[in-house]
Scaffold this motif. Structure first.
Motif, mmCIF file in Angstrom:
data_model
loop_
_atom_site.group_PDB
_atom_site.id
_atom_site.type_symbol
_atom_site.label_atom_id
_atom_site.label_comp_id
_atom_site.label_asym_id
_atom_site.label_seq_id
_atom_site.Cartn_x
_atom_site.Cartn_y
_atom_site.Cartn_z
ATOM 1 N N ALA A 135 38.856 -2.129 10.775
ATOM 2 C CA ALA A 135 38.026 -1.396 11.724
ATOM 3 C C ALA A 135 37.725 -2.359 12.864
ATOM 4 C CB ALA A 135 36.734 -0.929 11.066
ATOM 5 N N HIS A 136 37.875 -1.885 14.097
ATOM 6 C CA HIS A 136 37.615 -2.704 15.287
ATOM 7 C C HIS A 136 36.385 -2.133 15.978
ATOM 8 C CE1 HIS A 136 41.686 -4.285 14.713
ATOM 9 N NE2 HIS A 136 42.042 -3.022 14.510
ATOM 10 N N CYS A 137 35.369 -2.961 16.138
ATOM 11 C CA CYS A 137 34.085 -2.477 16.658
ATOM 12 C C CYS A 137 33.734 -3.170 17.966
ATOM 13 C CB CYS A 137 32.994 -2.750 15.609
ATOM 14 S SG CYS A 137 31.371 -2.121 16.057
ATOM 15 N N ASP A 138 33.316 -2.376 18.960
ATOM 16 C CA ASP A 138 32.833 -2.896 20.241
ATOM 17 C C ASP A 138 31.402 -2.430 20.458
ATOM 18 O OD1 ASP A 138 35.205 -4.205 21.263
ATOM 19 O OD2 ASP A 138 36.057 -2.202 21.530
ATOM 20 N N TRP A 139 30.554 -3.355 20.781
ATOM 21 C CA TRP A 139 29.171 -3.038 21.112
ATOM 22 C C TRP A 139 29.139 -2.313 22.453
ATOM 23 C CZ3 TRP A 139 26.262 -5.573 25.145
ATOM 24 C CH2 TRP A 139 24.918 -5.197 25.184
ATOM 25 N N VAL A 140 28.351 -1.248 22.570
ATOM 26 C CA VAL A 140 28.216 -0.497 23.816
ATOM 27 C C VAL A 140 26.919 -0.896 24.505
ATOM 28 C CG1 VAL A 140 28.036 1.810 24.841
ATOM 29 C CG2 VAL A 140 29.581 1.433 22.898
ATOM 30 N N ARG A 141 25.786 -0.672 23.819
ATOM 31 C CA ARG A 141 24.473 -0.991 24.384
ATOM 32 C C ARG A 141 23.427 -0.743 23.308
ATOM 33 N NH1 ARG A 141 20.479 -0.635 28.082
ATOM 34 N NH2 ARG A 141 19.294 1.244 28.341
ATOM 35 N N GLY A 142 22.391 -1.532 23.294
ATOM 36 C CA GLY A 142 21.338 -1.340 22.302
ATOM 37 C C GLY A 142 21.902 -1.441 20.896
ATOM 38 N N THR A 143 21.680 -0.436 20.081
ATOM 39 C CA THR A 143 22.242 -0.425 18.725
ATOM 40 C C THR A 143 23.487 0.465 18.639
ATOM 41 O OG1 THR A 143 20.733 1.378 18.089
ATOM 42 C CG2 THR A 143 20.009 -0.881 17.622
ATOM 43 N N HIS A 144 24.005 0.870 19.781
ATOM 44 C CA HIS A 144 25.168 1.758 19.876
ATOM 45 C C HIS A 144 26.459 0.927 19.864
ATOM 46 C CE1 HIS A 144 27.432 4.921 22.555
ATOM 47 N NE2 HIS A 144 27.851 4.938 21.312
ATOM 48 N N SER A 145 27.383 1.290 18.980
ATOM 49 C CA SER A 145 28.701 0.663 18.902
ATOM 50 C C SER A 145 29.766 1.742 18.835
ATOM 51 C CB SER A 145 28.819 -0.208 17.645
ATOM 52 O OG SER A 145 27.940 -1.280 17.690
ATOM 53 N N PHE A 161 41.589 6.696 15.631
ATOM 54 C CA PHE A 161 40.347 7.394 15.304
ATOM 55 C C PHE A 161 39.182 6.569 15.836
ATOM 56 C CE2 PHE A 161 43.392 8.325 11.888
ATOM 57 C CZ PHE A 161 43.468 9.699 12.013
ATOM 58 N N THR A 162 38.269 7.227 16.533
ATOM 59 C CA THR A 162 37.109 6.506 17.050
ATOM 60 C C THR A 162 35.827 7.113 16.496
ATOM 61 O OG1 THR A 162 37.041 7.852 19.049
ATOM 62 C CG2 THR A 162 38.243 5.771 19.184
ATOM 63 N N PHE A 163 34.856 6.263 16.313
ATOM 64 C CA PHE A 163 33.575 6.649 15.749
ATOM 65 C C PHE A 163 32.466 6.013 16.579
ATOM 66 C CE2 PHE A 163 36.748 6.293 12.468
ATOM 67 C CZ PHE A 163 36.609 7.462 11.754
ATOM 68 N N GLU A 164 31.404 6.732 16.743
ATOM 69 C CA GLU A 164 30.204 6.211 17.385
ATOM 70 C C GLU A 164 29.205 5.894 16.287
ATOM 71 O OE1 GLU A 164 30.004 5.985 20.881
ATOM 72 O OE2 GLU A 164 32.066 6.731 20.870
ATOM 73 N N ALA A 165 28.503 4.803 16.431
ATOM 74 C CA ALA A 165 27.438 4.469 15.488
ATOM 75 C C ALA A 165 26.219 4.034 16.287
ATOM 76 C CB ALA A 165 27.868 3.353 14.537
ATOM 77 N N HIS A 187 23.188 7.894 19.488
ATOM 78 C CA HIS A 187 24.514 8.302 19.962
ATOM 79 C C HIS A 187 25.497 8.564 18.826
ATOM 80 C CE1 HIS A 187 23.831 7.779 24.221
ATOM 81 N NE2 HIS A 187 23.265 6.610 23.982
ATOM 82 N N GLY A 188 25.066 8.366 17.592
ATOM 83 C CA GLY A 188 25.950 8.600 16.461
ATOM 84 C C GLY A 188 25.228 8.330 15.164
#
Length: 186
Positions: free
Chosen positions: A37-47, A67-71, A82-83
């Motif tokens: 799984a490859h994870c990129d931080w977006v902002r705050g606690t959103h990845s 496949f992409t997932f928001e967390a 956001h997820g």
């Protein structure tokens, strides 16, 4: 008098699964898989997490699509929601793994499924993740899985399906047995 019977079709190719098991018995090194799984931080606690490749059968494999997932975390955690939370994804994984197992075992045992519904709940005291009490763990205290299964089978046969799925579930195993996890900065 001949009575036609409807073939069992739960959408699982048991013949291929049994063939793979037989082939891997002859080449056990090919059974070693690495999931990614490859994870990129977006902002705050959103990845944003992407799943697209894994290693298995001796080489890198590609999924049919990426496949992409928001967390994220919910607003009650001062986040933007956001997820699903990461712990909810753990529950998703457990539900999906056990349900897939039920379908595969039912197909192998010649049991036609009409519907399978699983509800998975996990209890946690968030004082642990908030650092409020060092005695409170950060993870789940308890996880419950409830199945509602409608099938051409007795209750005992349905319970046996669930038990076999649980026995073979990778996610159930991950949650109930210690797994070595190494975290490092590269």
């Amino acid at each position: 008098m001949h009575t036609a019977t409807q073939p069992i079709d739960n959408g699982v190719n048991v013949t291929a699964l049994l063939g793979a098991r037989e082939a891997l018995a002859q080449a056990p090194a090919a059974a070693r898989f690495t999931w990614r799984a490859h994870c990129d931080w977006v902002r705050g606690t959103h990845s944003r997490i992407a799943i697209e490749d894994f290693h298995g059968l001796g080489e890198t494999q590609q999924h049919r699509s990426r496949f992409t997932f928001e967390a994220d975390h919910p607003e009650v955690f001062a986040a933007e929601d956001h997820g699903p939370t990461p712990v909810e994804y753990v529950l998703v994984g457990l539900a999906a793994c056990l349900t897939a197992g039920v379908a595969a075992v039912a197909q192998h045992r010649g049991i036609q499924l009409r519907s399978v519904k699983a509800t998975v709940e996990g209890d946690m005291d968030i004082q642990g993740i908030l650092g409020m009490d060092p005695e409170v763990r950060s993870g789940f205290d308890d996880i419950r899985v409830g199945f509602e299964i409608d099938a051409d089978a007795s209750r005992a046969d349905i319970e046996a399906l669930v038990a076999q799925s649980q026995k073979r579930s990778a996610v159930y195993d991950l949650l109930t047995n210690p797994t070595h996890v190494k975290v490092e900065v590269k």
